[in-house]
Design an enzyme around this catalytic site. Structure first.
Site, PDB file in Angstrom:
ATOM      1  N   ARG A 220      -2.670  41.263 -31.882  1.00 42.67           N
ATOM      2  CA  ARG A 220      -3.882  42.061 -32.134  1.00 42.67           C
ATOM      3  C   ARG A 220      -3.613  43.560 -32.227  1.00 42.67           C
ATOM      4  O   ARG A 220      -4.566  44.323 -32.329  1.00 42.67           O
ATOM      5  CB  ARG A 220      -4.861  41.870 -30.976  1.00 42.67           C
ATOM      6  CG  ARG A 220      -5.490  40.517 -30.926  1.00 42.67           C
ATOM      7  CD  ARG A 220      -6.365  40.414 -29.699  1.00 42.67           C
ATOM      8  NE  ARG A 220      -7.239  39.273 -29.784  1.00 42.67           N
ATOM      9  CZ  ARG A 220      -7.639  38.550 -28.747  1.00 42.67           C
ATOM     10  NH1 ARG A 220      -7.234  38.867 -27.536  1.00 42.67           N
ATOM     11  NH2 ARG A 220      -8.439  37.534 -28.913  1.00 42.67           N
TER      12      ARG A 220
ATOM     13  N   LYS B 288      -8.074  34.560 -34.536  1.00 45.63           N
ATOM     14  CA  LYS B 288      -7.440  35.771 -35.072  1.00 45.63           C
ATOM     15  C   LYS B 288      -8.057  36.170 -36.419  1.00 45.63           C
ATOM     16  O   LYS B 288      -8.372  37.338 -36.659  1.00 45.63           O
ATOM     17  CB  LYS B 288      -5.924  35.526 -35.221  1.00 45.63           C
ATOM     18  CG  LYS B 288      -5.173  36.595 -35.980  1.00 45.63           C
ATOM     19  CD  LYS B 288      -5.167  37.935 -35.266  1.00 45.63           C
ATOM     20  CE  LYS B 288      -4.742  39.043 -36.207  1.00 45.63           C
ATOM     21  NZ  LYS B 288      -4.755  40.359 -35.601  1.00 45.63           N
TER      22      LYS B 288
ATOM     23  N   ASN C 228     -10.514  39.744 -37.430  1.00 49.60           N
ATOM     24  CA  ASN C 228     -10.354  40.693 -38.543  1.00 49.60           C
ATOM     25  C   ASN C 228     -11.513  40.613 -39.527  1.00 49.60           C
ATOM     26  O   ASN C 228     -11.910  41.618 -40.119  1.00 49.60           O
ATOM     27  CB  ASN C 228      -9.020  40.456 -39.251  1.00 49.60           C
ATOM     28  CG  ASN C 228      -7.874  40.977 -38.406  1.00 49.60           C
ATOM     29  OD1 ASN C 228      -8.076  41.811 -37.533  1.00 49.60           O
ATOM     30  ND2 ASN C 228      -6.681  40.478 -38.641  1.00 49.60           N
TER      31      ASN C 228
ATOM     32  N   HIS D  76     -29.478  53.726 -30.255  1.00 49.16           N
ATOM     33  CA  HIS D  76     -30.142  52.492 -29.826  1.00 49.16           C
ATOM     34  C   HIS D  76     -29.145  51.717 -28.962  1.00 49.16           C
ATOM     35  O   HIS D  76     -27.973  51.598 -29.339  1.00 49.16           O
ATOM     36  CB  HIS D  76     -30.531  51.684 -31.073  1.00 49.16           C
ATOM     37  CG  HIS D  76     -31.290  50.429 -30.780  1.00 49.16           C
ATOM     38  ND1 HIS D  76     -30.729  49.357 -30.116  1.00 49.16           N
ATOM     39  CD2 HIS D  76     -32.565  50.069 -31.070  1.00 49.16           C
ATOM     40  CE1 HIS D  76     -31.624  48.404 -30.000  1.00 49.16           C
ATOM     41  NE2 HIS D  76     -32.755  48.809 -30.575  1.00 49.16           N
TER      42      HIS D  76
ATOM     43  N   ARG E 250     -28.450  48.720 -28.471  1.00 49.84           N
ATOM     44  CA  ARG E 250     -27.791  47.511 -28.988  1.00 49.84           C
ATOM     45  C   ARG E 250     -27.313  47.676 -30.438  1.00 49.84           C
ATOM     46  O   ARG E 250     -27.112  46.699 -31.142  1.00 49.84           O
ATOM     47  CB  ARG E 250     -28.745  46.310 -28.870  1.00 49.84           C
ATOM     48  CG  ARG E 250     -28.866  45.802 -27.435  1.00 49.84           C
ATOM     49  CD  ARG E 250     -29.986  44.830 -27.245  1.00 49.84           C
ATOM     50  NE  ARG E 250     -31.293  45.412 -27.516  1.00 49.84           N
ATOM     51  CZ  ARG E 250     -31.946  46.248 -26.690  1.00 49.84           C
ATOM     52  NH1 ARG E 250     -31.402  46.576 -25.530  1.00 49.84           N
ATOM     53  NH2 ARG E 250     -33.110  46.752 -27.023  1.00 49.84           N
TER      54      ARG E 250
ATOM     55  N   CYS F 100      -3.977  43.527 -42.324  1.00 48.23           N
ATOM     56  CA  CYS F 100      -4.811  42.554 -41.595  1.00 48.23           C
ATOM     57  C   CYS F 100      -6.219  42.455 -42.174  1.00 48.23           C
ATOM     58  O   CYS F 100      -6.566  41.450 -42.786  1.00 48.23           O
ATOM     59  CB  CYS F 100      -4.892  42.967 -40.136  1.00 48.23           C
ATOM     60  SG  CYS F 100      -3.325  42.825 -39.274  1.00 48.23           S
TER      61      CYS F 100
ATOM     62  N   ARG G 143       0.385  49.864 -46.809  1.00 48.82           N
ATOM     63  CA  ARG G 143       0.044  48.565 -47.403  1.00 48.82           C
ATOM     64  C   ARG G 143      -1.452  48.449 -47.677  1.00 48.82           C
ATOM     65  O   ARG G 143      -2.261  48.735 -46.813  1.00 48.82           O
ATOM     66  CB  ARG G 143       0.529  47.431 -46.486  1.00 48.82           C
ATOM     67  CG  ARG G 143       2.056  47.349 -46.495  1.00 48.82           C
ATOM     68  CD  ARG G 143       2.567  46.269 -45.597  1.00 48.82           C
ATOM     69  NE  ARG G 143       2.294  46.556 -44.210  1.00 48.82           N
ATOM     70  CZ  ARG G 143       2.663  45.754 -43.217  1.00 48.82           C
ATOM     71  NH1 ARG G 143       3.294  44.639 -43.478  1.00 48.82           N
ATOM     72  NH2 ARG G 143       2.406  46.068 -41.977  1.00 48.82           N
TER      73      ARG G 143
HETATM   74  N1  NAD Z   1       1.073  45.144 -39.009  1.00 50.70           N
HETATM   75  C1  NAD Z   1       0.042  44.930 -38.209  1.00 50.70           C
HETATM   76  O1  NAD Z   1      -0.621  45.851 -37.781  1.00 50.70           O
HETATM   77  C2  NAD Z   1      -0.308  43.528 -37.767  1.00 50.70           C
HETATM   78  C3  NAD Z   1      -1.204  43.357 -36.698  1.00 50.70           C
HETATM   79  C4  NAD Z   1      -1.498  42.059 -36.272  1.00 50.70           C
HETATM   80  C5  NAD Z   1      -0.925  40.966 -36.920  1.00 50.70           C
HETATM   81  N2  NAD Z   1      -0.083  41.167 -37.977  1.00 50.70           N
HETATM   82  C6  NAD Z   1       0.508  39.982 -38.614  1.00 50.70           C
HETATM   83  O2  NAD Z   1       1.865  39.878 -38.205  1.00 50.70           O
HETATM   84  C7  NAD Z   1       2.672  39.317 -39.256  1.00 50.70           C
HETATM   85  C8  NAD Z   1       3.829  40.243 -39.550  1.00 50.70           C
HETATM   86  O3  NAD Z   1       3.302  41.447 -40.022  1.00 50.70           O
HETATM   87  P1  NAD Z   1       4.185  42.775 -40.080  1.00 50.70           P
HETATM   88  O4  NAD Z   1       3.225  43.884 -40.330  1.00 50.70           O
HETATM   89  O5  NAD Z   1       5.112  42.846 -38.920  1.00 50.70           O
HETATM   90  O6  NAD Z   1       5.047  42.471 -41.410  1.00 50.70           O
HETATM   91  P2  NAD Z   1       6.316  43.303 -41.939  1.00 50.70           P
HETATM   92  O7  NAD Z   1       6.340  43.107 -43.396  1.00 50.70           O
HETATM   93  O8  NAD Z   1       6.289  44.683 -41.366  1.00 50.70           O
HETATM   94  O9  NAD Z   1       7.566  42.563 -41.258  1.00 50.70           O
HETATM   95  C9  NAD Z   1       7.945  41.278 -41.561  1.00 50.70           C
HETATM   96  C10 NAD Z   1       9.452  41.178 -41.483  1.00 50.70           C
HETATM   97  O10 NAD Z   1       9.820  39.813 -41.644  1.00 50.70           O
HETATM   98  C11 NAD Z   1      11.040  39.760 -42.347  1.00 50.70           C
HETATM   99  N3  NAD Z   1      11.191  38.412 -42.870  1.00 50.70           N
HETATM  100  C12 NAD Z   1      10.497  37.773 -43.844  1.00 50.70           C
HETATM  101  N4  NAD Z   1      10.914  36.505 -43.982  1.00 50.70           N
HETATM  102  C13 NAD Z   1      11.900  36.335 -43.072  1.00 50.70           C
HETATM  103  C14 NAD Z   1      12.738  35.227 -42.723  1.00 50.70           C
HETATM  104  N5  NAD Z   1      12.626  34.046 -43.323  1.00 50.70           N
HETATM  105  N6  NAD Z   1      13.662  35.406 -41.767  1.00 50.70           N
HETATM  106  C15 NAD Z   1      13.802  36.600 -41.144  1.00 50.70           C
HETATM  107  N7  NAD Z   1      13.030  37.678 -41.429  1.00 50.70           N
HETATM  108  C16 NAD Z   1      12.094  37.528 -42.373  1.00 50.70           C
HETATM  109  C17 NAD Z   1      10.894  40.841 -43.399  1.00 50.70           C
HETATM  110  O11 NAD Z   1      12.161  41.259 -43.895  1.00 50.70           O
HETATM  111  C18 NAD Z   1      10.170  41.947 -42.595  1.00 50.70           C
HETATM  112  O12 NAD Z   1      11.099  42.855 -42.006  1.00 50.70           O
HETATM  113  C19 NAD Z   1       1.716  39.105 -40.428  1.00 50.70           C
HETATM  114  O13 NAD Z   1       1.235  37.804 -40.416  1.00 50.70           O
HETATM  115  C20 NAD Z   1       0.573  40.062 -40.128  1.00 50.70           C
HETATM  116  O14 NAD Z   1      -0.640  39.652 -40.706  1.00 50.70           O
HETATM  117  C21 NAD Z   1       0.249  42.409 -38.398  1.00 50.70           C
END
Ligand code: NAD
Length: 407
Positions: A151, A203, A207, A241, A243, A257, A323
């Site tokens: 989160r 989750k 969002n 207000h 609420r 997200c 992103r």
């Molecule tokens: N960024 C946020 O703020 C956030 C918050 C909550 C949840 N999430 C969720 O967390 C997950 C990851 O998000 P993120 O922002 O860290 O993504 P990111 O793109 O920053 O990082 C993902 C990493 O995974 C690596 N990767 C991809 N496939 C791989 C594999 N098969 N083996 C090894 N490494 C691999 C990529 O090279 C990359 O470095 C997503 O599902 C996202 O929705 C992200």
């Protein structure tokens, strides 16, 4: 216990570092060799408050190493991207599938595979369990599966990693207890053990809730503009207000997200989803609305496009994550309409993303007549003096002055 964190991006890296600093033996795996090269040489790979210090503590603990491949471990934490397919709007599980396949190639009997990536409800059943079966393994005995969504918010990640509560979705409560012990290395928040599908849906719902509420504020902004009313003042007064708690309107929704996860529900339940789809459309329509407002201001004040500058390229303040950013959506929209010539600048972004991108604030401002504030970085909040002779269109309600026009 040995933990292999697979995917070292915005979520995986702080998680791996926190687990190592908290005493577990951790191997961080990422397929991106450049990223691993940086980490091996002691550099953090993105800007986040406290991350360099945490990295140092994790390294000094002697508990941390990196690898391009998954390794044998007791617990795997999978934190890889989960985009949606642009046509069907359904989740694209390819990164999760590939990562779990890599894990299953090396995991010992009884290992726990905890998927942290945000996934559409049912993804573990439809995409992960079949992989286990394909390998001839038994889910619950050879491999124990879990979903532990994250989160945290960029900009305050390390605080939230420690203090947020956490959902632990499992088939078997015993696995939930083991995972609670693992995460207790750094997590001081409550940990709620529930079913995997509930964890998946919770989750995505969190969002989606944010997206729908932001859309309400954005629709109010458009409506108030049409009716010549001050949306920010109206929200301020309405929120008195007991609420009512309306969020702030803005130039759109970005990030990995809120602008992505609601699509999973639209894609999987197209005949049921209505409000959620409208919210996505409203929020995705905001960059074009900002452009309409910019164009009106230019016509009214006789300003040329080369005299317009967009401040901020990231999706939120004081982070370097671009992103799905509203400014990049706006840039694409401009290009589709063959509009060209405006400047862009973001103090947090060091690489070239768009044409006419500046890397120095004063050079960016020099010769401008209209600055459009797309992101409320601290720098712009503290720059009232520098902006005083310009027209400012503030889409974030973060600067004030007689020269400032609001969304
Ligand atoms: N960024 C946020 O703020 C956030 C918050 C909550 C949840 N999430 C969720 O967390 C997950 C990851 O998000 P993120 O922002 O860290 O993504 P990111 O793109 O920053 O990082 C993902 C990493 O995974 C690596 N990767 C991809 N496939 C791989 C594999 N098969 N083996 C090894 N490494 C691999 C990529 O090279 C990359 O470095 C997503 O599902 C996202 O929705 C992200």
């Amino acid at each position: 216990m040995t933990i292999n964190v697979v995917g070292l991006g915005y979520i995986g890296l702080p998680t791996a570092l926190s687990l190592a600093a908290g005493g577990w033996s951790v191997v961080g795996t990422d397929q991106n060799k450049t990223l691993l090269g940086k980490l091996d040489s002691g550099e953090v790979t993105f800007e986040e408050k406290g991350l360099p210090e945490l990295f140092l503590r994790a390294k000094e603990s002697g508990n941390l190493s990196f690898s391009t491949c998954c390794v044998e471990a007791d617990v795997y934490i999978v934190a890889v991207p989960t985009p949606y397919l642009k046509d069907s709007k359904r989740i694209d599980p390819k990164f999760v599938v590939a990562a779990v396949e890599d894990v299953l190639a090396v995991s010992p009997k009884g290992a726990i595979v905890a998927v942290e990536s945000t996934i559409a409800p049912g993804t573990i059943d439809t995409c992960v369990r079949p992989l286990i079966a394909q390998k001839g393994l038994v889910c619950g005995r050879d491999v124990r599966i879990a979903h532990v969504p994250e989160r945290i918010i960029p900009g305050n990640m390390l605080y939230e990693l420690t203090h947020n509560s956490r959902t632990v979705g499992v088939d078997d409560p015993g696995v939930g207890e083991t995972l609670k012990t693992v995460y207790r290395a750094f997590c001081k928040g409550d940990m709620v053990v529930t079913s995997i599908k509930t964890a998946e849906m919770t989750k995505v719902v969190e969002n989606t809730y944010r997206d729908v509420n932001i859309a309400f504020a954005n629709e109010l902004a458009r409506l108030c503009y049409r009716g010549d009313m001050d949306v920010n003042e109206i929200i301020r007064v309405a929120n008195m207000h007991p609420r009512v708690n309306i969020l702030s309107p803005g130039p759109g929704v970005g990030g990995h997200c809120i602008s992505v996860d609601p699509w999973f529900l639209v894609g999987d339940y197209p005949d049921v989803v209505n409000l959620i789809l409208q919210a996505r459309r409203i929020n995705d329509g905001m960059p074009a609305f900002v452009l309409e407002r910019v164009s009106e201001l230019m016509q009214k004040r006789g300003i040329r496009v080369s005299e317009v500058g967009f401040y901020g390229l990231t999706y939120k303040e004081n982070v370097d994550d671009v992103r799905e950013s509203p400014t990049l959506q706006l840039y694409d929209c401009m290009r589709r309409h063959l509009a060209d010539g405006a400047r862009f600048y973001d103090p947090m972004v060091k690489t070239t993303l768009v044409e006419r991108q500046y890397f120095e604030f004063d050079a960016f401002l020099d010769g401008l007549k209209l600055v459009v504030v797309m992101v409320a970085h601290d720098e712009i909040r503290q720059s009232t003096q520098k902006l005083k002779n310009l027209l400012v269109f503030d889409t974030r309600n973060c600067v004030s002055g007689e020269n400032v026009v609001k969304l």
